[in-house]
Design an enzyme around this catalytic site. Structure first.
Site, PDB file in Angstrom:
ATOM      1  N   SER A   1       1.718  -5.634   3.390  1.00  0.00           N
ATOM      2  CA  SER A   1       3.113  -5.286   3.347  1.00  0.00           C
ATOM      3  C   SER A   1       3.927  -6.383   2.766  1.00  0.00           C
ATOM      4  CB  SER A   1       3.692  -5.529   4.837  1.00  0.00           C
ATOM      5  OG  SER A   1       3.093  -6.603   5.614  1.00  0.00           O
TER       6      SER A   1
ATOM      7  N   GLU B   1       1.083  -0.172  16.227  1.00  0.00           N
ATOM      8  CA  GLU B   1       0.327   1.015  16.028  1.00  0.00           C
ATOM      9  C   GLU B   1      -0.849   1.462  16.934  1.00  0.00           C
ATOM     10  OE1 GLU B   1      -3.261   2.203  12.593  1.00  0.00           O
ATOM     11  OE2 GLU B   1      -1.686   0.567  11.990  1.00  0.00           O
TER      12      GLU B   1
ATOM     13  N   SER C   1       1.160 -10.024  10.520  1.00  0.00           N
ATOM     14  CA  SER C   1       0.731  -8.886   9.808  1.00  0.00           C
ATOM     15  C   SER C   1      -0.683  -8.772  10.050  1.00  0.00           C
ATOM     16  CB  SER C   1       0.748  -9.112   8.327  1.00  0.00           C
ATOM     17  OG  SER C   1       0.100  -8.235   7.793  1.00  0.00           O
TER      18      SER C   1
ATOM     19  N   CYS D   1      -8.780   3.567   6.570  1.00  0.00           N
ATOM     20  CA  CYS D   1      -7.614   3.496   5.702  1.00  0.00           C
ATOM     21  C   CYS D   1      -8.186   2.991   4.209  1.00  0.00           C
ATOM     22  CB  CYS D   1      -6.684   2.483   5.976  1.00  0.00           C
ATOM     23  SG  CYS D   1      -5.486   2.305   4.849  1.00  0.00           S
TER      24      CYS D   1
ATOM     25  N   CYS E   1       0.757  -1.110   0.073  1.00  0.00           N
ATOM     26  CA  CYS E   1       0.026  -0.043   0.108  1.00  0.00           C
ATOM     27  C   CYS E   1       0.997   1.177   0.198  1.00  0.00           C
ATOM     28  CB  CYS E   1      -0.928   0.052   1.173  1.00  0.00           C
ATOM     29  SG  CYS E   1       0.136   0.167   2.876  1.00  0.00           S
TER      30      CYS E   1
ATOM     31  N   CYS F   1       2.944   5.801   8.456  1.00  0.00           N
ATOM     32  CA  CYS F   1       1.991   5.851   7.263  1.00  0.00           C
ATOM     33  C   CYS F   1       1.367   7.081   7.709  1.00  0.00           C
ATOM     34  CB  CYS F   1       1.063   4.599   7.499  1.00  0.00           C
ATOM     35  SG  CYS F   1      -0.225   4.669   6.184  1.00  0.00           S
TER      36      CYS F   1
END
Length: 408
Positions: A377, A178, A314, A285, A53, A148
């Protein structure tokens, strides 16, 4: 949209051609149907959106340029750049050292750093506390911050709703980098609490309505609320933001549930609900939304199995696996080497955190139909490797070059 200089080793000529053609045919991104790669005895349907992304490409671009431009300097990563073992391995091979693991445990003490060192902030961002520690050492992080932009958008939105005296509810995994970063930024401006799923949200709602005694909150939500949180005061006005890699539909369902709880408890209408509930839909997002919508579109295709490629830690990839598992046998792998043969595959169960071996995963028929996607990712080169491996089990298959010509 800005383009980035991503190492060619992560690219795939086949997938780049496919993505380019699909983009030309669907510039408004309204078509979420998959792309068919018909090899003959095996038919592979690729999700409309998958792979790197914007935020990941941005992080990789900054990281590798930093390494190239500062030969001889000590360069550190705060923690994993992104949740892909191959990208992190490549950075380590270039001499980059990790200061912390994914859980925030120290590997190299901050005390050993000097103002001459470079510290890269990963795509997930970091806490205000860590930023302050690095600044006190004299390390300039601004030029090496790969956070990001869509994570930063969540932080900015949190700040806006905090100024309007809303408490911030964060939908995320409490221990994820995050979520820890978003919690830190949110809690600096307003009371904040983390909910990991709808089940926890339903329990939180019982403190809004008074169904549960206030003192129980501090045990039930231990380590998930900000300092000074007063459950009798701070659940009266709410705004919901999320860890950007969570299922968008789950975040929306959580926000809708809390909104309805507030409306019923305070006898509000759609016209008056903003008195106590902030509209934060704009923090979801775009890449998470697109990749998840693409999987939903892909699952409308009749198939024998699905393969999801990505790092085992992930979050966004595990949610793609979750969606696929609802419909058909799904194998979560991090590269083509996990496909041991036409009969045997080694794959990851993210529910139990174990690698499993499954026999006879490919049905004994032709054509076999396989759905494939990957996390945000995951390099496209790894996906091409999986495609080649699967097609290679069928001697009469068309070659990758023949398939690529269709998209040239």
């Amino acid at each position: 949209m800005k383009s980035f200089d991503v190492p060619v080793v992560y690219r795939s000529p086949l997938i780049s051609a496919i993505k380019k053609k699909r983009k030309e045919e669907d510039r408004m991104k309204k078509d979420f149907s998959p792309t068919l790669l018909d090899f003959g005895p095996i038919r592979i349907f690729l999700a409309r959106h998958f792979g790197f992304c914007y935020g990941v490409e941005n992080a990789i671009d900054i990281a590798f340029k930093t390494v190239e431009e500062h030969q001889g300097k000590r360069i550190y990563l705060l923690s994993e750049m992104i949740h892909n073992p191959y990208v992190n391995r490549d950075l380590k091979a270039k001499g980059v050292s990790f200061l912390q693991d994914n859980a925030g445990r120290q590997i190299i003490p901050f005390e050993s750093l000097t103002s001459d060192d470079i510290v890269l902030i990963p795509a997930f961002g970091t806490t205000l506390e860590i930023e302050e520690k690095l600044r006190k050492i004299g390390i300039r992080i601004e030029n090496y911050d790969t956070t990001c932009p869509f994570v930063e958008k969540v932080w900015n939105r949190s700040e806006v709703i905090a100024k309007n005296e809303y408490t911030i509810v964060i939908h995320g995994k409490p221990n994820h980098e995050e979520t820890r970063a978003t919690f830190s930024h949110a809690a600096a401006n307003a009371p904040a609490v983390v909910v990991k799923d709808m089940k926890q949200t339903q329990e939180l709602a019982k403190y809004i309505t008074g169904e549960k005694p206030a003192e129980q909150f501090y045990t039930e939500f231990a380590c998930q609320y900000s300092e000074g949180f007063d459950v009798t005061k701070h659940l009266q006005r709410l705004g919901v933001v999320n860890q950007t890699t969570m299922l968008a539909s789950d975040t929306q369902a959580i926000a809708d549930f809390l909104k309805q709880t507030v409306m019923r408890h305070y006898e509000l209408t759609e016209d008056t609900v903003r008195e106590r509930f902030a509209d934060t839909r704009d923090t979801l997002c775009y890449a998470t939304n697109d990749n998840q919508s693409a999987v939903t579109g892909m699952l409308a295709t009749e198939a024998d199995l699905a393969v999801v490629v990505g790092g085992y830690n992930s979050s966004n990839t595990s949610h793609l696996v979750e969606l696929c598992e609802e419909k058909l046998p799904t194998y979560f792998i991090n590269n083509e080497e996990k496909i041991l043969s036409a009969q045997t595959i080694m794959h990851y169960n993210f529910h139990t955190h174990q690698e499993l071996v499954t026999e006879h995963y490919l049905p004994a028929k032709e054509p076999v139909t396989v759905l494939i996607t990957s996390g945000a990712s995951c390099p496209d080169a790894l996906v091409e490797g999986v495609i080649k491996k699967l097609a290679g089990f069928y001697p009469s298959s068309k070659s990758i070059e023949e398939i690529a010509k269709q998209f040239g």
